[in-house]
Write an enzyme that holds these catalytic residues in place. Sequence first.
Site, PDB file in Angstrom:
ATOM      1  N   SER A 156       0.839  -1.198   0.000  1.00 17.68           N
ATOM      2  CA  SER A 156       0.000   0.000   0.000  1.00 17.68           C
ATOM      3  C   SER A 156       0.879   1.255   0.000  1.00 17.68           C
ATOM      4  O   SER A 156       1.646   1.463  -0.923  1.00 17.68           O
ATOM      5  CB  SER A 156      -0.971  -0.030   1.177  1.00 17.68           C
ATOM      6  OG  SER A 156      -1.992   0.932   1.036  1.00 17.68           O
ATOM      7  N   ASP A 257      -9.869  -4.344  -5.210  1.00 15.81           N
ATOM      8  CA  ASP A 257      -9.206  -3.251  -4.497  1.00 15.81           C
ATOM      9  C   ASP A 257      -9.433  -1.937  -5.229  1.00 15.81           C
ATOM     10  O   ASP A 257      -9.366  -1.882  -6.461  1.00 15.81           O
ATOM     11  CB  ASP A 257      -7.700  -3.553  -4.393  1.00 15.81           C
ATOM     12  CG  ASP A 257      -6.922  -2.487  -3.641  1.00 15.81           C
ATOM     13  OD1 ASP A 257      -7.541  -1.736  -2.867  1.00 15.81           O
ATOM     14  OD2 ASP A 257      -5.699  -2.426  -3.840  1.00 15.81           O
ATOM     15  N   HIS A 287      -8.306  -4.889  -0.436  1.00 11.02           N
ATOM     16  CA  HIS A 287      -7.055  -4.277  -0.013  1.00 11.02           C
ATOM     17  C   HIS A 287      -6.505  -4.966   1.236  1.00 11.02           C
ATOM     18  O   HIS A 287      -7.238  -5.305   2.157  1.00 11.02           O
ATOM     19  CB  HIS A 287      -7.273  -2.789   0.281  1.00 11.02           C
ATOM     20  CG  HIS A 287      -6.006  -2.012   0.347  1.00 11.02           C
ATOM     21  ND1 HIS A 287      -5.221  -1.757  -0.759  1.00 11.02           N
ATOM     22  CD2 HIS A 287      -5.359  -1.433   1.399  1.00 11.02           C
ATOM     23  CE1 HIS A 287      -4.161  -1.056  -0.397  1.00 11.02           C
ATOM     24  NE2 HIS A 287      -4.217  -0.867   0.907  1.00 11.02           N
TER      25      HIS A 287
END
Length: 312
Positions: A156, A257, A287
């Site tokens: 991320s 995601d 995610h």
Amino acid sequence: MEALEDVRGVLKVFRDGSIFRLDVSHLFIQANEQTEQGGVATKDVILNQNLGLWVRIYLPSVAPDVRLPVMLYFHGGGFCLASPGTTDFHNFSAKLAATAGVMIVSVNYRLAPEHRLPAAYEDCFSALQWLNSGSESETWVRSYADPEKVYLLGDSAGGNIVHQVILRCGKKAKEWIKGAILLQPFFGGEERKRSEVDCVAEAFLSVQLSDAYWRLSLPSDCHADRDHPYCNPLGPRSPDLREVEFPPLLVALGGKDVLRDRGLEYCEELKKMGKEVDVVLFEEEEHAFYALKLHSDSAQQLTQHISRFLHS
């Protein structure tokens, strides 16, 4: 007082500039504390006391004469949350170290909004410099690390950091880094992508939450919109990536995601430039599945992809 930004009650920024952070120390695992992943030793090493820059090293059980690949890991959290000791990231690191046979060095970098970008980039680049040239005094690194096999790993926001650290390496990127792994890298832009439009507000990372993280972490100047080079690597103000010497990349994305389409576009553009990019898409995953669902089939498959990438 009304909060201008409220990140799920964990982080609030008020009109007068004051900041509230929820005490989440109960979610922090100390080094050497017992975890679900046996056979992995951990310890913390301070790199810069003034900056609060430290790393947590994960050492799997290994014969004394074995040299391990080293993975410098940058955790996620929208540049605003978490640390190497946060339960999900700690357990992810320990499990990956054990199953992939790799030493992991997880970086505690400065967080926004107290320390806006590029603070996190600078801290993580400093950690790479330490690993490549200043870590000889650290016993585990000196005894067990293979200096010819240094990799970057980021999930991320950490995936975004991987990209920026590579840019900062310049001509030394392939000299210092054997490869880099980006898990659902956190990129953005002013123009919405389909995965952003379709994302539901209840998702673990929604487009609304993503926007909030960018407002809190980008430099506080008049040009810090979502097309800022820190946010959009392919944006109109971003550097030309054709001249960047990327090491081989492994990029893992989730089909459900919010960041899916930006990740796919990033990979396709790098491939067009002749960069070596291996893309793995987990169609049914959202995610941070690799940390939130540590023992899922997808997480196990991702570990296998990472292991092959490291040992190929």
